[in-house]
Design a protein around this motif. Structure first.
Motif, PDB file in Angstrom:
ATOM      1  N   TYR A  23       0.824  -1.204   0.000  1.00 36.54           N
ATOM      2  CA  TYR A  23       0.000   0.000   0.000  1.00 36.54           C
ATOM      3  C   TYR A  23       0.863   1.262   0.000  1.00 36.54           C
ATOM      4  CZ  TYR A  23      -3.774   3.176   1.204  1.00 36.54           C
ATOM      5  OH  TYR A  23      -4.676   4.197   1.201  1.00 36.54           O
ATOM      6  N   GLN A  24       2.057   1.193   0.565  1.00 41.07           N
ATOM      7  CA  GLN A  24       2.941   2.353   0.657  1.00 41.07           C
ATOM      8  C   GLN A  24       3.654   2.682  -0.665  1.00 41.07           C
ATOM      9  OE1 GLN A  24       3.002   4.278   3.329  1.00 41.07           O
ATOM     10  NE2 GLN A  24       1.555   2.878   4.332  1.00 41.07           N
ATOM     11  N   ILE A  25       3.553   1.799  -1.649  1.00 40.15           N
ATOM     12  CA  ILE A  25       4.205   2.022  -2.945  1.00 40.15           C
ATOM     13  C   ILE A  25       3.520   3.183  -3.677  1.00 40.15           C
ATOM     14  CG2 ILE A  25       4.615   1.000  -5.229  1.00 40.15           C
ATOM     15  CD1 ILE A  25       4.805  -1.713  -3.867  1.00 40.15           C
ATOM     16  N   ASP A  26       4.299   3.925  -4.437  1.00 42.14           N
ATOM     17  CA  ASP A  26       3.756   5.019  -5.248  1.00 42.14           C
ATOM     18  C   ASP A  26       3.068   4.419  -6.479  1.00 42.14           C
ATOM     19  OD1 ASP A  26       3.148   7.495  -6.220  1.00 42.14           O
ATOM     20  OD2 ASP A  26       5.150   7.888  -7.020  1.00 42.14           O
ATOM     21  N   TRP A  27       1.759   4.259  -6.396  1.00 47.39           N
ATOM     22  CA  TRP A  27       0.989   3.554  -7.419  1.00 47.39           C
ATOM     23  C   TRP A  27       0.827   4.360  -8.708  1.00 47.39           C
ATOM     24  CZ3 TRP A  27      -2.189  -1.034  -6.671  1.00 47.39           C
ATOM     25  CH2 TRP A  27      -1.933  -1.676  -5.464  1.00 47.39           C
ATOM     26  N   VAL A  28       0.998   5.659  -8.665  1.00 51.45           N
ATOM     27  CA  VAL A  28       0.738   6.527  -9.813  1.00 51.45           C
ATOM     28  C   VAL A  28       1.656   6.199 -10.991  1.00 51.45           C
ATOM     29  CG1 VAL A  28       0.714   8.937 -10.587  1.00 51.45           C
ATOM     30  CG2 VAL A  28      -0.065   8.355  -8.291  1.00 51.45           C
ATOM     31  N   HIS A  29       2.880   5.836 -10.701  1.00 53.84           N
ATOM     32  CA  HIS A  29       3.868   5.614 -11.759  1.00 53.84           C
ATOM     33  C   HIS A  29       3.882   4.172 -12.268  1.00 53.84           C
ATOM     34  CE1 HIS A  29       5.289   9.606 -10.986  1.00 53.84           C
ATOM     35  NE2 HIS A  29       5.490   9.317  -9.711  1.00 53.84           N
ATOM     36  N   LEU A  30       3.010   3.331 -11.799  1.00 52.93           N
ATOM     37  CA  LEU A  30       2.981   1.928 -12.211  1.00 52.93           C
ATOM     38  C   LEU A  30       1.998   1.726 -13.368  1.00 52.93           C
ATOM     39  CD1 LEU A  30       2.861   0.251  -8.701  1.00 52.93           C
ATOM     40  CD2 LEU A  30       4.854   0.621 -10.129  1.00 52.93           C
ATOM     41  N   ILE A  32      -1.034  -0.231 -15.420  1.00 49.30           N
ATOM     42  CA  ILE A  32      -2.327  -0.770 -14.983  1.00 49.30           C
ATOM     43  C   ILE A  32      -2.192  -2.255 -14.642  1.00 49.30           C
ATOM     44  CG2 ILE A  32      -4.709  -1.226 -15.670  1.00 49.30           C
ATOM     45  CD1 ILE A  32      -4.146   1.715 -15.147  1.00 49.30           C
ATOM     46  N   LYS A  33      -1.444  -2.982 -15.447  1.00 48.93           N
ATOM     47  CA  LYS A  33      -1.258  -4.417 -15.206  1.00 48.93           C
ATOM     48  C   LYS A  33      -0.569  -4.653 -13.856  1.00 48.93           C
ATOM     49  CE  LYS A  33       0.750  -8.556 -17.225  1.00 48.93           C
ATOM     50  NZ  LYS A  33       1.553  -9.121 -18.306  1.00 48.93           N
ATOM     51  N   THR A  34       0.446  -3.864 -13.557  1.00 46.18           N
ATOM     52  CA  THR A  34       1.152  -3.990 -12.283  1.00 46.18           C
ATOM     53  C   THR A  34       0.243  -3.599 -11.122  1.00 46.18           C
ATOM     54  OG1 THR A  34       3.204  -3.434 -13.423  1.00 46.18           O
ATOM     55  CG2 THR A  34       3.222  -3.301 -11.027  1.00 46.18           C
ATOM     56  N   GLN A  35      -0.563  -2.566 -11.305  1.00 46.38           N
ATOM     57  CA  GLN A  35      -1.496  -2.153 -10.253  1.00 46.38           C
ATOM     58  C   GLN A  35      -2.496  -3.258  -9.940  1.00 46.38           C
ATOM     59  OE1 GLN A  35      -3.303   1.506 -11.504  1.00 46.38           O
ATOM     60  NE2 GLN A  35      -1.437   2.705 -11.214  1.00 46.38           N
ATOM     61  N   LYS A  36      -2.998  -3.906 -10.977  1.00 49.69           N
ATOM     62  CA  LYS A  36      -3.953  -5.004 -10.772  1.00 49.69           C
ATOM     63  C   LYS A  36      -3.287  -6.174 -10.048  1.00 49.69           C
ATOM     64  CE  LYS A  36      -7.008  -3.995 -14.663  1.00 49.69           C
ATOM     65  NZ  LYS A  36      -7.542  -4.478 -15.937  1.00 49.69           N
ATOM     66  N   LEU A  38      -0.698  -6.026  -8.004  1.00 47.36           N
ATOM     67  CA  LEU A  38      -0.476  -5.638  -6.610  1.00 47.36           C
ATOM     68  C   LEU A  38      -1.778  -5.656  -5.815  1.00 47.36           C
ATOM     69  CD1 LEU A  38       2.129  -2.775  -6.972  1.00 47.36           C
ATOM     70  CD2 LEU A  38       2.508  -5.077  -6.113  1.00 47.36           C
ATOM     71  N   TYR A  39      -2.862  -5.267  -6.449  1.00 45.94           N
ATOM     72  CA  TYR A  39      -4.161  -5.294  -5.783  1.00 45.94           C
ATOM     73  C   TYR A  39      -4.547  -6.727  -5.414  1.00 45.94           C
ATOM     74  CZ  TYR A  39      -9.093  -4.557  -4.828  1.00 45.94           C
ATOM     75  OH  TYR A  39     -10.324  -4.541  -4.224  1.00 45.94           O
ATOM     76  N   GLN A  40      -4.296  -7.654  -6.313  1.00 50.52           N
ATOM     77  CA  GLN A  40      -4.589  -9.066  -6.021  1.00 50.52           C
ATOM     78  C   GLN A  40      -3.719  -9.585  -4.876  1.00 50.52           C
ATOM     79  OE1 GLN A  40      -4.163 -11.096  -9.752  1.00 50.52           O
ATOM     80  NE2 GLN A  40      -6.275 -10.669 -10.357  1.00 50.52           N
ATOM     81  N   ILE A  41      -2.476  -9.146  -4.827  1.00 48.25           N
ATOM     82  CA  ILE A  41      -1.601  -9.548  -3.718  1.00 48.25           C
ATOM     83  C   ILE A  41      -2.127  -8.991  -2.400  1.00 48.25           C
ATOM     84  CG2 ILE A  41       0.710  -9.285  -2.740  1.00 48.25           C
ATOM     85  CD1 ILE A  41       1.758  -9.308  -5.644  1.00 48.25           C
ATOM     86  N   ILE A  42      -2.600  -7.750  -2.415  1.00 47.44           N
ATOM     87  CA  ILE A  42      -3.165  -7.148  -1.194  1.00 47.44           C
ATOM     88  C   ILE A  42      -4.376  -7.937  -0.720  1.00 47.44           C
ATOM     89  CG2 ILE A  42      -4.400  -5.135  -0.303  1.00 47.44           C
ATOM     90  CD1 ILE A  42      -2.511  -3.380  -1.888  1.00 47.44           C
ATOM     91  N   ILE A  43      -5.242  -8.316  -1.652  1.00 50.28           N
ATOM     92  CA  ILE A  43      -6.432  -9.090  -1.285  1.00 50.28           C
ATOM     93  C   ILE A  43      -6.017 -10.420  -0.654  1.00 50.28           C
ATOM     94  CG2 ILE A  43      -8.389 -10.370  -2.222  1.00 50.28           C
ATOM     95  CD1 ILE A  43      -8.743  -8.057  -4.217  1.00 50.28           C
TER      96      ILE A  43
END
Length: 81
Positions: A23-30, A32-36, A38-43
């Motif tokens: 969650y602390q990662i700067d998501w803006v520069h990633l 969309i595929k990487t964001q998805k 990471l979201y799955q890992i968080i879940i």
């Protein structure tokens, strides 16, 4: 037994900290595929990894305390008879 419980507790705490670190990662520069991803890992990280013994109890410090307490009670019972 203490070592198993100690490391079981440590594994559980570290696995729960994964979501906070991601969650602390700067998501803006990633991308969309990487964001998805990471979201799955968080879940998945919401449910901690647990070290279990015979699928009956979770190895943690609290469990070790209960085992020692039960063993001491059994020892006192056998000693008094």
């Amino acid at each position: 037994m203490f070592i198993y419980c100690f490391y079981g507790e440590k594994i559980m705490r570290k696995s729960m900290a994964i979501a906070d670190e991601i969650y602390q990662i700067d998501w803006v520069h990633l991308t969309i595929k990487t964001q998805k991803s990471l979201y799955q890992i968080i879940i998945r990280a919401r449910r901690p990894i647990k070290l279990t013994g015979l699928s009956l109890f979770t190895m943690k410090i609290e469990t070790f305390g209960k085992i020692v307490k039960s063993a001491y009670s059994a020892y006192n019972l056998l000693k008094s008879t």
